[in-house]
Design a protein around this motif. Structure first.
Motif, mmCIF file in Angstrom:
data_model
loop_
_atom_site.group_PDB
_atom_site.id
_atom_site.type_symbol
_atom_site.label_atom_id
_atom_site.label_comp_id
_atom_site.label_asym_id
_atom_site.label_seq_id
_atom_site.Cartn_x
_atom_site.Cartn_y
_atom_site.Cartn_z
ATOM 1 N N UNK A 37 0.830 -1.193 0.000
ATOM 2 C CA UNK A 37 0.000 0.000 0.000
ATOM 3 C C UNK A 37 0.867 1.247 0.000
ATOM 4 N N UNK A 38 0.290 2.380 -0.304
ATOM 5 C CA UNK A 38 1.048 3.628 -0.294
ATOM 6 C C UNK A 38 1.368 4.047 1.130
ATOM 7 N N UNK A 39 0.394 3.938 2.018
ATOM 8 C CA UNK A 39 0.590 4.321 3.417
ATOM 9 C C UNK A 39 0.943 3.119 4.286
ATOM 10 N N UNK A 40 0.283 1.991 4.037
ATOM 11 C CA UNK A 40 0.596 0.765 4.772
ATOM 12 C C UNK A 40 1.457 -0.102 3.859
ATOM 13 N N UNK A 41 2.757 -0.074 4.062
ATOM 14 C CA UNK A 41 3.656 -0.862 3.224
ATOM 15 C C UNK A 41 3.487 -2.344 3.518
ATOM 16 N N UNK A 42 3.246 -2.678 4.790
ATOM 17 C CA UNK A 42 2.955 -4.065 5.151
ATOM 18 C C UNK A 42 2.292 -4.111 6.528
ATOM 19 N N UNK A 43 1.460 -5.117 6.715
ATOM 20 C CA UNK A 43 0.878 -5.423 8.016
ATOM 21 C C UNK A 43 0.703 -6.937 8.064
ATOM 22 N N UNK A 44 1.238 -7.575 9.091
ATOM 23 C CA UNK A 44 1.238 -9.030 9.102
ATOM 24 C C UNK A 44 0.921 -9.579 10.487
ATOM 25 N N UNK A 45 0.332 -10.764 10.483
ATOM 26 C CA UNK A 45 0.093 -11.557 11.685
ATOM 27 C C UNK A 45 0.525 -12.983 11.362
ATOM 28 N N UNK A 46 1.412 -13.553 12.176
ATOM 29 C CA UNK A 46 1.834 -14.917 11.898
ATOM 30 C C UNK A 46 2.109 -15.693 13.175
ATOM 31 N N UNK A 47 2.093 -16.992 13.036
ATOM 32 C CA UNK A 47 2.516 -17.910 14.088
ATOM 33 C C UNK A 47 3.832 -18.534 13.645
ATOM 34 N N UNK A 49 3.650 -16.003 18.439
ATOM 35 C CA UNK A 49 3.022 -15.252 17.351
ATOM 36 C C UNK A 49 3.671 -13.879 17.233
ATOM 37 N N UNK A 50 3.525 -13.300 16.056
ATOM 38 C CA UNK A 50 4.200 -12.058 15.700
ATOM 39 C C UNK A 50 3.214 -11.134 14.999
ATOM 40 N N UNK A 51 3.170 -9.870 15.401
ATOM 41 C CA UNK A 51 2.317 -8.865 14.752
ATOM 42 C C UNK A 51 3.188 -7.660 14.446
ATOM 43 N N UNK A 52 3.120 -7.159 13.216
ATOM 44 C CA UNK A 52 3.964 -6.016 12.876
ATOM 45 C C UNK A 52 3.424 -5.236 11.696
ATOM 46 N N UNK A 53 3.950 -4.041 11.523
ATOM 47 C CA UNK A 53 3.540 -3.191 10.405
ATOM 48 C C UNK A 53 4.663 -2.239 10.026
ATOM 49 N N UNK A 54 4.676 -1.859 8.769
ATOM 50 C CA UNK A 54 5.572 -0.820 8.267
ATOM 51 C C UNK A 54 4.713 0.251 7.624
#
Length: 308
Positions: A175-185, A202-207
């Motif tokens: 995305x232009x504003x949200x480069x990445x957003x992820x949720x994983x185990x 688990x891991x949650x993160x965003x750029x």
């Protein structure tokens, strides 16, 4: 899909499902194709404090004279070599950072500490499932990630870090504003110790990226990692960690920019009451350049004008 992934999907459908044009078939996503290669950044960060002749002021109520002179130098880089196909993306990255803290106590031996030392080789396969025109566009889909973490230099009395990581989850990306957003185990195998240990969590993160204009942008990286199970020794059991990196970049010449930054890291041990934190505030000189762009160039046909 897990319950969290199902809830996330229902949220997106509810938020954007009112307009069918906002959700497209993946077959219409033709904006990228082929390799995308370049440096996201090569940073040289500095933060320093210089204090001299402070001994006579030790009893003053002025905190500016309570510490010792310090010089902190930190370098980091993020290189990507991604491959875009119509239905999937393979993200490949190399991340590295190294920092040293040199302290000059008065009439004492110089203290030289390594504060950062990390190299991470990562690859992940991300399947494109949905495209959204809303919020300046992004794609979403499941992904599988593998990375290997180590360090440049072995520290005294400590084994070199060696960690293998495998995770799977959902990712929002490009995305232009949200480069990445992820949720994983994830599951990890840590070979740093004499006997390998395992992690599950688990891991949650965003750029995030917010361009104010053509020369200035605000970028932020946020990551939260929670360990649900591990068989570390009692004194070394991690419970969770949180990391925040934010910077305000201003272009100064072609591929170079200058940026004030704030980095914050927090670690909580499972059997330790208080958390450990690391806060760094400074300014960095940054270089970034795309050598091969996957974005398709629009075919421009000759313009014709008609007078009514």
């Amino acid at each position: 899909m897990t319950k969290k992934q199902i809830y996330a999907f229902l949220f997106f459908v509810f938020a954007y499902g009112q307009d069918d044009t906002k959700i497209q078939s993946i077959n219409t996503d033709l904006t990228r194709e082929g390799w995308d290669i370049g440096f996201d950044h090569i940073n040289l960060n500095f933060s320093s404090t210089s204090i001299k002749n402070h001994s006579p002021y030790n009893k003053f109520s002025n905190t500016h004279f309570k510490g010792n002179s310090q010089i902190i130098a930190e370098a980091s880089l993020l290189f990507h070599s991604n491959y875009y196909a119509q239905n999937f993306v393979i993200f490949n990255t190399i991340f590295g950072e190294y920092g040293r803290n040199i302290i000059y106590p008065e009439k004492q031996k110089i203290i030289d500490n390594t504060t950062l030392d990390k190299i991470l080789f990562s690859t992940d396969y991300t399947q494109k499932v949905w495209n959204f025109d809303a919020m300046s566009g992004f794609s979403i889909g499941p992904y599988v990630q593998f990375y290997y973490q180590t360090q440049l230099f072995k520290q005294k009395d400590i084994n070199r870090i060696n960690i293998l990581h495998l995770g799977s989850g959902m990712k929002l990306f490009d995305g232009i504003y949200i480069k990445s957003f992820y949720i994983n185990f994830f599951g990890e195998q840590n070979f740093t110790y004499a006997s390998p240990v395992q992690n599950l969590g688990y891991n949650i993160g965003t750029t995030l990226n917010y361009p104010f204009n053509d020369t200035t942008k605000l970028t932020s990286y946020i990551n939260f990692k929670h360990y649900l199970y591990n068989n570390y020794p009692t004194n070394y059991k991690p419970q969770y960690e949180f990391e925040l990196k934010t910077r305000l970049e201003t272009a100064i010449f072609k591929y170079f920019s200058v940026a004030p930054f704030i980095n914050f890291y927090l670690l909580k041990g499972q059997t330790i009451k208080n958390v450990a934190t690391n806060l760094m505030i400074g300014i960095s000189l940054s270089y970034g350049q795309i050598y091969k762009d996957s974005r398709k160039k629009e075919n421009k046909s000759p313009k014709t004008s008609q007078k009514s």
